[in-house]
Enzyme design. Structure first.
Site, PDB file in Angstrom:
ATOM      1  N   ALA A  81      19.385  20.425 -43.189  1.00  0.00           N
ATOM      2  CA  ALA A  81      18.451  19.300 -43.290  1.00  0.00           C
ATOM      3  C   ALA A  81      18.848  18.216 -42.319  1.00  0.00           C
ATOM      4  O   ALA A  81      19.972  18.171 -41.816  1.00  0.00           O
ATOM      5  CB  ALA A  81      18.416  18.753 -44.718  1.00  0.00           C
ATOM      6  N   ALA A 235      24.348  19.810 -42.219  1.00  0.00           N
ATOM      7  CA  ALA A 235      23.378  19.008 -41.477  1.00  0.00           C
ATOM      8  C   ALA A 235      22.808  19.807 -40.310  1.00  0.00           C
ATOM      9  O   ALA A 235      23.405  20.788 -39.852  1.00  0.00           O
ATOM     10  CB  ALA A 235      24.046  17.727 -40.980  1.00  0.00           C
ATOM     11  N   ASP A 236      21.650  19.372 -39.814  1.00  0.00           N
ATOM     12  CA  ASP A 236      20.921  20.176 -38.826  1.00  0.00           C
ATOM     13  C   ASP A 236      21.715  20.390 -37.539  1.00  0.00           C
ATOM     14  O   ASP A 236      21.645  21.469 -36.935  1.00  0.00           O
ATOM     15  CB  ASP A 236      19.556  19.561 -38.523  1.00  0.00           C
ATOM     16  N   THR A 237      22.485  19.391 -37.094  1.00  0.00           N
ATOM     17  CA  THR A 237      23.266  19.544 -35.860  1.00  0.00           C
ATOM     18  C   THR A 237      24.254  20.689 -35.988  1.00  0.00           C
ATOM     19  O   THR A 237      24.384  21.538 -35.088  1.00  0.00           O
ATOM     20  CB  THR A 237      24.016  18.242 -35.541  1.00  0.00           C
ATOM     21  N   ALA A 240      22.434  24.098 -36.261  1.00  0.00           N
ATOM     22  CA  ALA A 240      21.935  24.576 -34.971  1.00  0.00           C
ATOM     23  C   ALA A 240      23.067  25.142 -34.128  1.00  0.00           C
ATOM     24  O   ALA A 240      22.913  26.178 -33.464  1.00  0.00           O
ATOM     25  CB  ALA A 240      21.224  23.451 -34.232  1.00  0.00           C
TER      26      ALA A 240
END
Length: 489
Positions: A81, A235-237, A240
């Site tokens: 997220a 978290a998205d970072t 990814a």
């Protein structure tokens, strides 16, 4: 035989600021078997400011994205997220106010306030590996304490977006969890020590609050009543980076309006000046990040100046010039700059001569200036011992021919341009496969599942390396002459 070894299928969901995407993957190969997508419901005019979000909207779009039997047969789910989205809860688990998301401009004054309250940038860098900015939850707490004291007083539990979603999927258990990656972006957890700083929560909020338990990268947060395993989330970072499969020797350069450079490193990096934000990744390693305030915004500004309709036209024009842009150098500090730390400066165009005053040379200088600024950020990491052999280039500008022509030689490394995909959702699925494999005894908790890397274009500097380094030196000379001593690795 291979069929007998298969663990099954897993899902990864990415709750972005505007939508939820779900991918269902084969645990062995990482192949995407099916996927779903849904935008978050449009919030009415009374739901709050633009940087506020009702977390229930995240659940609604998740339900829609996963509808139609998408999760049939799935054994585990990972959650990614948006980073920095603070969800304050009261003692009963209800949301005190809408989630505060993104780089909330309301929090900029609170950020400066917090920096002073602890004794400056160096004090924060030493304490938690980062200097508070508008995007960090610790800063949003300070803003809430100053602006909404009643809400601050009611706040008993602090979660981020992926923590809250995991908690909801598990049926709101007493135990609340997070992971190292998400925790490292809060401003009150230190990657260097692996521990919270409750005193910084109190400094920001005015009182203590319950914080989620930080669990390991391969651990499960729990199991739903239906028997579906939920992994730690992140978290998205970090998701990814995990989805891209980056490891030691790899860096990721993201080109949005602003830019960021991150790399995997075995140790946390504490930077006294705060140039490096010391984050943790989703594997147990570390993810130092250096940001620039100016990336694609420098290209868009140049395109507007030249009367061009889009970045593709700017790229085409730049390709008519040559490396070095006939001596034209653009320092692209259009919004001030963070790397180097020049918050109140402006951009500089140097090297104007009669022969260089052509549109194609200005276009080329814009691309070279943007990439040299990002190369400065790369050098901050290299100067601290981070090895960079490959650079993954992300963002829509990565597809532009002018970027691809110049980047390998200016970065001094092989450049990888992955095909556009939702790598955060894939990373979340890979995390779910890891947790599932550990629970089944087929994977080591220290070694994530090996999934193939992304389909990508690979660009080598080759014979252009010497030319690129000459262009870089031209840029550095102008930077040092204009801002002496501003850039210190």
């Amino acid at each position: 035989m291979r069929q007998n070894r298969r663990m099954g299928i897993v899902a990864g969901l990415d709750s972005a600021p505007d939508f939820t995407r779900v991918v269902v993957c084969d645990t062995d190969t990482g192949a995407v078997l099916r996927q779903g997508y849904a935008p978050h419901p449009v919030q009415g005019p009374d739901t709050g400011r633009s940087s506020d979000a009702d977390p229930q909207a995240w659940l609604l779009s998740l339900g829609e994205a996963a509808s139609g039997g998408l999760l049939e047969g799935v054994q585990a789910i990972g959650v990614s997220a948006q980073a920095g989205a603070l969800v304050p809860l009261d003692a009963q688990g209800g949301t005190v106010r809408p989630a505060m998301t993104g780089g909330d401009k309301r929090a900029q004054v609170a950020a400066a306030d917090l920096v002073d309250a602890l004794g400056g940038r160096e004090a924060w860098a030493q304490a938690v590996g980062c200097v508070p900015g508008a995007a960090q939850p610790v800063t949003k707490l300070r803003w809430m304490a100053r602006t909404e004291p009643e809400n601050a007083a009611r706040t008993a539990v602090l979660l981020q977006a992926h923590d809250w979603l995991v908690w909801q999927l598990l049926g709101r258990p007493v135990r609340r969890t997070t992971d190292r990656g998400g925790a490292s972006g809060t401003g009150y957890w230190a990657a260097a020590t692996g521990g919270y700083r409750p005193d910084l929560v109190e400094l920001a909020l005015g009182h203590q609050a319950m914080l989620p338990e930080v669990i390991g990268p391969a651990e499960a947060a729990g199991t739903t009543p239906e028997g579906l395993m939920i992994s730690a989330g992140t978290a998205d970072t970090m998701a990814a980076a995990f989805g891209l499969g980056i490891g030691l020797g790899d860096a990721v350069v993201s080109m949005g309006a602003s830019g960021s450079v991150m790399a995997v490193h075995p140790e946390p990096l504490v930077d006294r000046g705060g140039s490096i934000t010391s984050l943790a990744d989703a594997t147990g390693m570390h993810l130092p990040v250096v940001t620039t305030l100016n990336a694609v915004r420098a290209l868009r500004g140049t395109a507007e100046l030249l009367g061009l309709p889009d970045l593709e036209s700017l790229s085409d024009l730049a390709m008519k010039s040559t490396p070095g842009a006939h001596g034209l150098v653009l320092l692209p500090y259009l919004e001030g700059e963070r790397t180097p730390n020049l918050p109140h400066t402006a951009g500089t165009l140097a090297g104007l001569r009669r022969e260089s005053m052509k549109p194609e040379h200005l276009a080329r200088a814009a691309f070279e200036g943007m990439l040299c600024g990002l190369a400065d950020a790369l050098d901050v990491l290299r100067g601290r011992g981070v090895e960079v052999r490959r650079v993954f280039l992300l963002g829509s500008a990565a597809e532009l021919p002018a970027v691809q022509a110049a980047a390998p030689a200016l970065f001094g490394a092989q450049v990888v341009v992955p095909q556009p995909a939702d790598y955060a959702a894939t990373g979340a699925a890979r995390q779910a496969a890891w947790a599932l494999g550990v629970s089944q005894g087929t994977l080591d908790p220290r070694t994530p599942p090996v999934w193939p890397g992304p389909v990508a274009q690979v660009l080598d500097p080759g014979e252009e390396l010497a030319v690129g380094q000459a262009v870089r030196q031209q840029y550095v000379a102008v930077r040092e002459q204009t801002h002496p001593g501003a850039f210190q690795q």
